[in-house]
Design a protein around this motif. Sequence first.
Motif, PDB file in Angstrom:
ATOM      1  N   UNK A 503       0.850  -1.183   0.000  1.00 44.46           N
ATOM      2  CA  UNK A 503       0.000   0.000   0.000  1.00 44.46           C
ATOM      3  C   UNK A 503       0.885   1.232   0.000  1.00 44.46           C
ATOM      4  N   UNK A 504       0.621   2.115  -0.916  1.00 45.30           N
ATOM      5  CA  UNK A 504       1.281   3.416  -0.864  1.00 45.30           C
ATOM      6  C   UNK A 504       0.311   4.451  -1.425  1.00 45.30           C
ATOM      7  N   UNK A 505       0.245   5.579  -0.749  1.00 50.41           N
ATOM      8  CA  UNK A 505      -0.650   6.626  -1.212  1.00 50.41           C
ATOM      9  C   UNK A 505      -0.057   7.994  -0.937  1.00 50.41           C
ATOM     10  N   UNK A 506      -0.537   8.964  -1.703  1.00 51.26           N
ATOM     11  CA  UNK A 506      -0.190  10.367  -1.523  1.00 51.26           C
ATOM     12  C   UNK A 506      -1.465  11.131  -1.228  1.00 51.26           C
ATOM     13  N   UNK A 524       2.720   8.032   2.177  1.00 55.03           N
ATOM     14  CA  UNK A 524       2.644   6.856   3.040  1.00 55.03           C
ATOM     15  C   UNK A 524       2.940   5.616   2.201  1.00 55.03           C
ATOM     16  N   UNK A 525       3.920   4.831   2.657  1.00 58.39           N
ATOM     17  CA  UNK A 525       4.299   3.602   1.964  1.00 58.39           C
ATOM     18  C   UNK A 525       4.057   2.417   2.888  1.00 58.39           C
ATOM     19  N   UNK A 526       3.645   1.293   2.308  1.00 54.88           N
ATOM     20  CA  UNK A 526       3.261   0.154   3.128  1.00 54.88           C
ATOM     21  C   UNK A 526       3.682  -1.157   2.489  1.00 54.88           C
ATOM     22  N   UNK A 527       4.148  -2.052   3.331  1.00 51.32           N
ATOM     23  CA  UNK A 527       4.525  -3.376   2.831  1.00 51.32           C
ATOM     24  C   UNK A 527       4.288  -4.425   3.901  1.00 51.32           C
TER      25      UNK A 527
END
Length: 656
Positions: A503-506, A524-527
Amino acid sequence: MKVIILFFTLTLFGIAYSEPEDIIEKNIEEILQDGSEKTEESVEFLELLQELKANPININVALVRDLQILYFLSNEQIEAIIRYRNDYGHINGIYELYYIPFFNEKIASAIEPYIYFGNEDEAKWTLGTALKKGKHSAFFRYGQVLMPSEAYQYGGSPAALLVKYSLKFSDNLRAGFAFEKDAGEKGIDFFSGYIDFGNGSFGSNTKILKQWLVGTYKASFGYGLGMGGGGMFNSISNPDISVRPARGIRPYGSGGETGYFSGTAIVLAPTPRTEISLFYANNLLDASYSEISDTSADEEHTEVFDISSSSGYHRKVSEIEKRKTLRRQMAGFAVEHFFKKFRIGGLVNYTCFDDLTEEKIRLYNKYNALFSSLLQSSIYYQWRLYGKMNFFGEISLALKSIPSFAVFQGFQYNASEIFKIIFYYRYYPRSYSSYYASAPGRNSNNTNENGFNFQASLAIYKSWKLIFTTDHYSREWFSYPSKYPCNGHDYKIETGNYGKRLTFYTLYRYRNEDNLNTHRLRFHFAYNTMDRWSFATRIELNNFSKGVLTYQEIKYSFSYIPLKLSARIALFDTKGYDYRIYAFEQDVLHGFSAPALYGRGTRLYALVACKPLRWLSVWLRYAHTLMDDRYSYGPKNEFTEGTYRPEIKVQVRLTL
């Protein structure tokens, strides 16, 4: 700044894909960032979802109102579950959900943690059976700031304590209580408790009496103009949320000292499609008193009360003197009727305070101050068309010396899983008064505000999504924190990939109010490795260089022992409190932590959650704030002198 940029570039990973709780947590950050205190509903729903993970819903016997708690299910999906059960019997597993209309793998995966596929509980209701086969849960929580803070100077213990107990036996019986003590108070100063009988408690010959609750409870109907909030829709700015009216009467057994009623409530069902709720409450509130002279006769005086400064703390003399000094009584009823695609309801409630009392008049409440009594009524509806369109709204009338009314009207369109929109208009004049209102809006009391809100969600490709929100509003009178009547415009755009592993969003947000501009930008970056590891990285800017936050979070779940670890380190640098940034933190079960980070410093925490026995769960949490530019820090009620602020929290839960 160089350290922050380097820290960010070295850590480009993130948390697991956005679960339903993640959406609520992100919304709590947004509410706090706006300077609002309307987090109560979001926190309540977050606790409810956390509790459902521990005690899932049996989807084979769940009623419509049980499934409506899962706010990410649409009305059509809930109806499809009920219809499928009636036609084919019990649902046997998660994969069978794929065959139900309006369901797919994504929706089934979202609800899987909160449901189970069991048989109907055949145990008959008796008190002995409820005590023996019911689910018992007991909490004990201890928290303390380890450095001397404002809480130490009043003679009470600096520890904060919470004790909770609950019992649930299917839909027949729920009971619970809670004791709470804030830091600095000399002993337990708050209690809530309830016993809630469901329709199975009254015998098979009693079909009309659906619920009877005695003790502390919450009540919300419609969309919040008359009483309470309008469900999860009020708490989340997200077009993927299914809009529906609030959840009516529900028990309350927690440590929060505001926002609840103490009395009794009854729910009747004279027909399968009609519900009548009757309720009464008698609460003692914290308030300070003063007297004003009657201008027509100097020898006469009128007592006025002030509840605006009530904090729930009872430590120093001035706070103790306010404790439970104002009696408020409330009585009312609500009637709802359900058609196949249409739902309509009405609410009437009357509130009165002690004799000869009225609220203290200030500039911002000159037109909507509460007097010794208030009669209020509202009508609300929901109309669903073609399975895709949803019209909803509420109009409320407040009867006082000068009657006033407020209007809320909205429309939702779900073209498909690809495109969804919500639009609503609100008219809350400065003369409108309601002690319990919590409808969508920027002000906490739904007054002195007119505007419209538009939200849209577009699935661009697979798990890639674009979300756009805009809100335009005006205030015709003075309000806090604005000094003057003003207009405001708020735009928010969010885009990113929301996958199971990545998941990554701006997020960019621009707000203009009273000719003051605010810009916020978040990356935001997600793994998630899908087995044991997950990572989270965020960088956030408040008015660009005036406020900067970056954090790295890591979680690890052991495979052979029931142990989970979470830790985060955050660096922040802001030009003072006006440019503070909030970041939701992992906490103990039913805990809440989203501190305001301002100044220049470091924030870190570590959380250990383990379940050594089937009936025992333990949480240990340590948080630490290190300041580089100031010698005092913390919320105003627990201000700490010094450059660092360590905190601990321990929680134990027993379940039988």
